[in-house]
Write an enzyme that holds these catalytic residues in place. Structure first.
Site, PDB file in Angstrom:
ATOM      1  N   LYS A  54       0.843  -1.204   0.000  1.00 41.50           N
ATOM      2  CA  LYS A  54       0.000   0.000   0.000  1.00 41.50           C
ATOM      3  C   LYS A  54       0.877   1.252   0.000  1.00 41.50           C
ATOM      4  O   LYS A  54       0.614   2.205  -0.737  1.00 41.50           O
ATOM      5  CB  LYS A  54      -0.914   0.000   1.236  1.00 41.50           C
ATOM      6  CG  LYS A  54      -2.020  -1.038   1.161  1.00 41.50           C
ATOM      7  CD  LYS A  54      -2.763  -1.177   2.497  1.00 41.50           C
ATOM      8  CE  LYS A  54      -3.781  -2.300   2.445  1.00 41.50           C
ATOM      9  NZ  LYS A  54      -4.426  -2.565   3.745  1.00 41.50           N
ATOM     10  N   GLN A  98      -4.592  -1.345  10.174  1.00 40.78           N
ATOM     11  CA  GLN A  98      -4.475  -2.626   9.486  1.00 40.78           C
ATOM     12  C   GLN A  98      -5.100  -3.741  10.336  1.00 40.78           C
ATOM     13  O   GLN A  98      -4.761  -3.902  11.503  1.00 40.78           O
ATOM     14  CB  GLN A  98      -2.990  -2.921   9.201  1.00 40.78           C
ATOM     15  CG  GLN A  98      -2.741  -4.186   8.419  1.00 40.78           C
ATOM     16  CD  GLN A  98      -3.290  -4.141   6.984  1.00 40.78           C
ATOM     17  OE1 GLN A  98      -3.241  -3.113   6.326  1.00 40.78           O
ATOM     18  NE2 GLN A  98      -3.823  -5.255   6.520  1.00 40.78           N
ATOM     19  N   ASP A 121     -10.854   3.313   4.790  1.00 43.32           N
ATOM     20  CA  ASP A 121     -11.240   1.900   4.654  1.00 43.32           C
ATOM     21  C   ASP A 121     -12.769   1.750   4.627  1.00 43.32           C
ATOM     22  O   ASP A 121     -13.285   0.696   4.277  1.00 43.32           O
ATOM     23  CB  ASP A 121     -10.685   1.084   5.834  1.00 43.32           C
ATOM     24  CG  ASP A 121      -9.556   0.152   5.413  1.00 43.32           C
ATOM     25  OD1 ASP A 121      -9.389  -0.064   4.194  1.00 43.32           O
ATOM     26  OD2 ASP A 121      -8.867  -0.364   6.302  1.00 43.32           O
TER      27      ASP A 121
END
Ligand code: NDP
Length: 304
Positions: A54, A98, A121
């Protein structure tokens, strides 16, 4: 005849190029690039690889990215404090925690602490609610990427029967919402669904997100159906590789490298039945990263 390939890597390249152009424009307009910070708690090896990918993808298109690494022993209060600092930081547009968090940690409280305007997200209840209501907000990257993959391959959704295997908050549920918003008729399946294969066989579009290696076989697929494979699993050993790949270049490659990835769909048993199939790797995975970049751009555009 073999299924046509839904080339996620190619669609991801297109999206990254579009995002890069807008990042440049934003940089010129506001004098700074979009900023993305990832919080990683612990050392989960898969997570370390994901966040490296990422970060690299972000840097390549001019998004400034950073990683805050916290030890596995961190308390919830310490993680919340890190999130709060990023919420206050005017140069950070996107915050991503994460997952999975170390066992026993309350991910709900941590995800809810993220400023919804920086929630790239799309896991904050505020954005989950917006998606359910059909209002604009941040959409989780994997299902948003799948919609792009279908759209950019001119696969119509309106009026089609879409079956989603899996009901997780990250993939299955938002996938169902997006397909519904695109006017598909949607069925969501899970571990208690009876006669799963028969339900799946009713699908024009089948999205497999069960987290079970090679579970989706030819009994699950109506001839000609569009099959999107979300799962990611390592292949273990040559016998398994032979079963999954058959005598194909992929088996040769496995023999050379000793490693390979496969999804929830059994490639050998489905490739001659499906009309379209997304490969693993090179299908959904690259799109997840591309959509994260697009969400970060969207956050920066909304905040500047
Ligand atoms: P979860 O484990 O959170 O959810 C799995 C879902 O599948 C659950 O709803 C579960 O049902 C259902 N399920 C499990 N086993 C069966 C079964 N035998 N029959 C029917 N349903 C079943 O997984 P995620 O949604 O997070 O991820 C799914 C897969 O996608 C994983 O392999 C993951 O690694 C991969 N992934 C890939 C991404 C990418 O970028 N390519 C991004 C995110 C995930 P129930 O709710 O009843 O337990």
């Amino acid at each position: 005849m073999s299924a046509r390939i839904l080339d996620g890597a190619q669609v991801a390249r297109q999206i990254r190029a579009e995002v890069a152009a807008e990042v440049k424009e934003l940089q010129q307009r506001v004098g700074r690039p979009p900023g993305l910070t990832v919080i990683l708690v612990g050392e989960d090896p898969a997570s370390v690889v994901y966040i490296r990918n990422k970060a690299r993808a972000a840097e390549k298109i001019g998004i400034r990215s950073s990683v805050i690494r916290l030890p596995e022993t961190s308390t919830e209060a310490q993680i919340l404090a890190a999130v709060q600092r990023l919420n206050q930081d005017a140069e950070i547009d996107g915050i991503l925690v994460q997952l999975p968090l170390p066992r026993g940690m309350a991910s709900d409280a941590i995800l809810e602490a993220i400023d919804p305007d920086k929630d790239v997200d799309g896991f904050h209840p505020h954005n989950v609610g917006r998606l359910a209501l059909g209002r604009s907000g941040f959409v989780p990257c994997t299902p948003a990427g799948i919609v792009e993959l279908l759209r950019r391959n001119d696969i119509p959704l309106e009026g089609r029967h879409a079956v989603v295997l899996g009901r997780s908050n990250i993939v299955g549920k938002p996938m169902a919402q997006l397909l519904l918003a695109a006017h598909a008729t949607v069925t969501v399946c899970h571990s208690r669904t009876r006669d799963l294969a028969a339900v799946a066989r009713g699908a024009d579009i089948l999205v497999a997100a069960v987290g079970r290696k090679g579970m989706v076989t030819e009994e699950f697929v109506r001839p000609g159906a569009v099959v999107v494979d979300v799962g990611i699993h390592p292949v273990e050993g040559e016998d398994e590789a032979r079963d999954l790949f058959g005598d194909s270049p992929r088996l040769e490659k496995f023999r050379e490298k000793g490693t390979a990835l496969v999804g929830d769909v059994h490639p050998r048993r489905v490739r001659d039945v499906a009309g379209w199939l997304s490969p693993v790797p090179g299908g959904v995975g690259p799109l997840t990263v591309a959509l994260l970049l697009r969400n970060t751009l969207q956050a920066a555009q909304q905040r500047t």
